[in-house]
Motif scaffolding. Structure first.
Motif, PDB file in Angstrom:
ATOM      1  N   TYR A  76      85.639 -33.185 -18.130  1.00  0.00           N
ATOM      2  CA  TYR A  76      83.987 -33.218 -17.539  1.00  0.00           C
ATOM      3  C   TYR A  76      83.379 -33.586 -18.982  1.00  0.00           C
ATOM      4  O   TYR A  76      82.297 -34.439 -18.734  1.00  0.00           O
ATOM      5  N   VAL A  77      83.507 -32.957 -19.995  1.00  0.00           N
ATOM      6  CA  VAL A  77      82.430 -32.921 -20.991  1.00  0.00           C
ATOM      7  C   VAL A  77      82.715 -34.375 -21.618  1.00  0.00           C
ATOM      8  O   VAL A  77      81.753 -35.013 -21.958  1.00  0.00           O
ATOM      9  N   GLU A  78      84.193 -34.750 -21.663  1.00  0.00           N
ATOM     10  CA  GLU A  78      84.155 -36.125 -22.241  1.00  0.00           C
ATOM     11  C   GLU A  78      83.801 -37.322 -21.472  1.00  0.00           C
ATOM     12  O   GLU A  78      83.088 -38.307 -21.866  1.00  0.00           O
ATOM     13  N   LYS A  79      83.578 -36.890 -20.071  1.00  0.00           N
ATOM     14  CA  LYS A  79      82.977 -38.032 -19.114  1.00  0.00           C
ATOM     15  C   LYS A  79      81.710 -38.005 -19.282  1.00  0.00           C
ATOM     16  O   LYS A  79      80.994 -39.299 -19.366  1.00  0.00           O
ATOM     17  N   VAL A  80      80.941 -36.787 -19.230  1.00  0.00           N
ATOM     18  CA  VAL A  80      79.375 -36.897 -19.547  1.00  0.00           C
ATOM     19  C   VAL A  80      78.959 -37.365 -20.971  1.00  0.00           C
ATOM     20  O   VAL A  80      77.983 -37.914 -20.883  1.00  0.00           O
ATOM     21  N   SER A  81      79.948 -37.228 -21.715  1.00  0.00           N
ATOM     22  CA  SER A  81      79.446 -37.555 -23.355  1.00  0.00           C
ATOM     23  C   SER A  81      79.569 -39.016 -23.747  1.00  0.00           C
ATOM     24  O   SER A  81      79.227 -39.361 -24.732  1.00  0.00           O
ATOM     25  N   ASP A  82      79.983 -39.808 -22.546  1.00  0.00           N
ATOM     26  CA  ASP A  82      80.312 -41.361 -22.659  1.00  0.00           C
ATOM     27  C   ASP A  82      78.834 -41.712 -22.955  1.00  0.00           C
ATOM     28  O   ASP A  82      77.988 -41.590 -22.158  1.00  0.00           O
ATOM     29  N   GLY A  83      78.627 -42.570 -24.141  1.00  0.00           N
ATOM     30  CA  GLY A  83      77.521 -43.167 -24.497  1.00  0.00           C
ATOM     31  C   GLY A  83      76.534 -42.169 -25.377  1.00  0.00           C
ATOM     32  O   GLY A  83      75.371 -42.487 -25.732  1.00  0.00           O
TER      33      GLY A  83
END
Length: 193
Positions: A119-126
């Motif tokens: 989830y953190v990887e997904k949210v950190s996109d950009g």
């Protein structure tokens, strides 16, 4: 094919028995009898009862990993992960109150870690957050979720985890993204110095 079927029957019967009585009251003889196999057949597949327990938790962890979908929130993913616990409350409680409690704790910790890291990887996109900060944020939520579930089990699993998890999600909505943005800001200020 027959081997997979036999292992599946052993696991299913073990869970049924574990839902009826504590882990320390279950014997290989009980499981073999419930499966209508002999003890040698049991030992062909498993070294002991704890090996079944370990395999069950590994299988459930793999299900969570396989079912994780980028469109799911961490809350939805965690609710998927609690499905086995809800279907086998008594069995989970028996494991929690046994010498194998650590096996359950490891399972919960791994599930929480897997969900939060993704989830953190997904949210950190950009967002140019540091990888160390991403790991720190995921670890923080991993520890918090694991401990909350352990407290829920210790209290007899009376509250609905779906409600609790969704409430936590609403209370902390946006905090992970905000933390990641702060990380990026800290990285930018360090570069300027």
């Amino acid at each position: 094919m027959a081997q997979q079927y036999t292992k599946k029957i052993i696991r299913e019967e073990f869970i049924k028995i574990l839902n009826e009585r504590p882990l320390n009251k279950i014997t290989v003889k009980d499981i073999a009898s419930a499966c209508d196999i002999n003890r040698n057949t049991f030992y062909y597949y498993y070294t002991d009862i704890y090996a079944i327990l370990s395999e069950i938790f590994q299988t459930e962890l793999q299900i969570v990993i396989d079912e994780y979908n980028d469109t799911l929130s961490w809350e939805e993913s965690f609710i998927v992960a609690t499905k086995f616990s809800l279907q086998n409350k008594t069995a989970i409680y028996h494991v929690y109150n046994s010498m194998q409690k650590e096996e359950l704790e490891d399972y919960l910790f791994n599930v929480s870690g897997n969900i939060m890291s993704r989830y953190v990887e997904k949210v950190s996109d950009g967002i140019s957050a540091s990888s160390g900060d991403k790991k720190l944020i995921a670890s923080f939520y991993q520890c918090a979720l694991t401990e909350m579930v352990l407290r829920w089990i210790a209290s007899g699993m009376k509250e609905d985890p779906d409600t609790i998890i969704r409430r936590i999600g609403r209370l902390f909505d946006g905090h992970i993204a905000l933390s990641l943005k702060r990380s990026a800001g800290l990285n930018d200020s360090n570069k300027k110095q």
